[in-house]
Write an enzyme that holds these catalytic residues in place. Structure first.
Site, PDB file in Angstrom:
ATOM      1  CG  HIS A  30      70.989  85.130  38.169  1.00  0.00           C
ATOM      2  ND1 HIS A  30      69.746  85.143  37.307  1.00  0.00           N
ATOM      3  CD2 HIS A  30      72.127  85.684  37.606  1.00  0.00           C
ATOM      4  CE1 HIS A  30      70.529  85.136  36.014  1.00  0.00           C
ATOM      5  NE2 HIS A  30      71.803  85.634  36.305  1.00  0.00           N
ATOM      6  CB  CYS A  31      68.459  86.556  44.401  1.00  0.00           C
ATOM      7  SG  CYS A  31      66.708  86.676  43.989  1.00  0.00           S
ATOM      8  CB  ALA A  32      73.663  86.457  43.450  1.00  0.00           C
TER       9      ALA A  32
END
Length: 69
Positions: A30-32
């Site tokens: 999740h781009c995290a």
């Protein structure tokens, strides 16, 4: 936002199975990556369900039922 894993299943497989039932979720990092590193999920990722005021109680129950069956 609910980020979760299913014991014994890859997060991508869970996301695909839910998608086949018409339940929209995201799976992966999740781009995290830093958040996943601190949560201990950097190597596996998670499944993420994001709820809003537009979701119905029926939709939330459908997700829950899919995860327990």
């Amino acid at each position: 936002v609910l980020s979760f894993q299913v014991d014994g299943m890859d997060c991508e497989d869970v996301g695909q199975a839910l998608g086949e039932q018409g339940i929209a979720v995201r799976s992966g990092l999740h781009c995290a990556p830093l958040a996943h590193e601190s949560a201990g999920t950097l190597s596996s990722g998670t499944v993420r369900a994001s709820f809003s005021v537009f979701n119905t109680a029926r939709e939330v129950r459908a997700l829950a039922q899919s995860l327990i069956s």
